[in-house]
Motif scaffolding. Sequence first.
Motif: not given
Length: 836
Positions: A451-480
């Motif tokens: 449940g933790t890491f399978f969804l991280m594949h999706m956030t990565g394919l949506l463009g979420m970088p590693r090692r970021i602390a905040v992402y205020p302009n990317n609501p599409e990542w929040e629910w994942l």
Amino acid sequence: MFDPRADIAPNDTRRALSLHRELDRTWRDEPGWRGFFTSVNHGTIGLRFMVTSFVFFAIGGVLAMMIRAQLATRQGAFLDVDLYNQIFTMHGSIMMFLFAIPMLEGLALWLLPKILGARDMAFPRLSALGYWCYLFGGTVIVGSLLFGLAPDDGWFMYTPLSDRTHSPGVNADVWLLGVTFVEISAMAAAVEITVTILRCRAAHMPLTRMPLMGWYLLGTAVMMLVGFPPLILGSILLEVQRAFDWPFFDVARGGDPLLWQHLFWLFGHPEVYIIFLPAAGALSTIIPIMARTTILGYGAIVAAIAGLVFLSFGLWVHHMFTVGIPHMALAFFSAASALVAVPTAVQVFAWIGTMWDGKVSFRLPMLYVMGFFITFVMGGLTGVMLAMVPFNWQAHDTAFVTAHLHYVLVGGFVFPMLAAVSYWMPLICGRWRVRGLGESAFWLILIGFHGTFFLMHMTGLLGMPRRIAVYPNNPEWEWLNLISSIFGMIMSAGFALFAFDVIMQWMFGRRSRRNPWRAPTLDWAMPLPAPSYNFASLPGPRQADASALLPLARGEGLLPGAPRGFRETLVVEAGTGRPDHVAVLATSTWLPLLTSAAIGSFFAAMLVGLYWLAPLGMVLTLIAAWKWGDIMGTDRDHAPATVAPGLTLPLHWQTRNTLARTGAIALLLADGTLYAALLFGVGFLSVVAPAWPAPPSTLVSLPVIAAAALALAAMALGLLASHRAEAQRSHAAGAAWAGLGLAAALVALVALAVVGLGLDDPRRHARDALRGAILGFAVFHGVIAAMLALRSLRDAQTGRLSEVRRGAAPIWQMFQAFWLTTTAVSVALIAAQEVL
């Protein structure tokens, strides 16, 4: 398991209880707090490694949950950015350097003698030294969090982010010095495991019939010997740059940050398979037992292990596809990254075939094995995806890579290690587990992980970088991220329940019957819990498996009891397993603890910036090393040991092919790898770094050339003296040749100092800094050669040399030859630079 053509007559039967008491007096740890600090027994040290690594794992898990709490919302109000950087750096560093490697070290130290039919590891004091270095170094790294001084540049410590300009505090120094200190433990374990597997097996157990776990750990140890030195070199070079401004990675002065990446990933990708192989060994041990059959494809699995060991060193650029590597190199490393899936698949299909051939019992260890299959295969598939350059360019440095890494490491290491702990706990504590807790923990871990890491594949394919602390302009990542964080808490609860289950089993479990799994392997051919000496008499061709419990306990095996009051184990020829001699192993001593404290004093002085005090730590380390030699050797000949009727063998003092000699060969393999990595640095910067050619050199002068020639001549004379000191082992002749060798080593060191005075300022250009590093390498090994020459002189003066006792001379020969060869290559390299 044993050579069917071999046979050794059994010893006379004795009372098992009297044998136990005799051996326990010799092998047990000293009582109370003194025993805690002086123990060198492999069982005690192995358990300490495993328990300590689980403590660090728990700390790393808490940090992971802090990361998930931060990423659960876009604003990330849980942590500020600076603290978040420290926490994600510490999470990765703890899991890689303070959990995974020490855990496999602990399992190897505790298990190897049991499955190979020995009483201890080859070098018990080395095991203890490794533990104390691990504990001290790990405590410094983790303790830095409490003071806000933890590393914050990522667990890979990329330059120039980690140089003094961009990371001015001591945070990066904590990582560089702490990890280097901990790596001493890893190198000690690699030498220990290699020598134990090659030389401390049961009599007439050839390598071709060794338990598969032995093959897996041998491959792991060889990879550690070859894979860890580049990281150690890189850490030293970066710390020297930070402390003394030698520009190994400074582009403006001839360095290149990519050199750090090459050195780090020369370690980093083999590291994945270093972690995987012991876990795979546990699977190859547990699956046949749970399926009530034998392993399918022993030879194919051994070939797959060899293939993994070989291929893993051709993959390091897999992590560097986006740094501007030439297309031909990209194609090569992409193909190699895909090809490494083949030997892995061979093992997976062998395990599946074994289960298909048998009747699987889905007890707790098998549940964790099934968790491995589900998780690791998915991680392997995403690994093949990332091996393809076009996809890698898109997914590089995104959460997709983070998910892949965790699927491989948790699936390929954590699940098998949980299976191993569940399987061997009765042998550790002699108790059976409390029913129900372990199964609940398994399901919480499995569901929570996916449940933790399978969804991280999706956030990565949506463009979420590693090692970021905040992402205020990317609501599409929040629910994942929120769902991942919730499942992360479930996974944490599962690990906590697993720890609780182990503690309950240790303290309150009912007594386990002997060999509860009905396994035919030697590790279960002993009482529960395993005694400090493992076997009352050592197994041989007549005692091939766990059914030999009673004959071994009655002394019908080899080398029964401890009639001379020594800690003795059998040493065999590396390939055939033919008995060669009997090794007398070290007893409880303070030396490993004091030696690690001396080494730690050097690292502590470097960490706080008291560079003028660091040489004192080196002197203390040399004194401690000298003390190790004081309690080695003997000044009298001993009668051969009676191993079995008609079989007597000399003690190790009276033979040449000792464990120490094999260990020195393994150590020189690692040493040669470090030197090769240093030469790679010279070649890489010479060809790739932009600020070359270097400024004109003033090194070439008559005094420097004469000093270099004198140094080589003195080293050659020292090599001759080392050979003669062993060949003529009378006290007078041995002392004369050893004294000549010591004088030659001192002359060579003085000549090298003259060469050092002629060096250009190492702060001027990376070429000059590399020459300083090469000179430092030569001086370091010159000090070792001088110490060994002095030890040989001392052996001759104290009567430790005779016609059958060689003292330290064989080891001195090898180090003297290595010193001469590497220095000659270095002189030739610098001369070629000057000519070209």
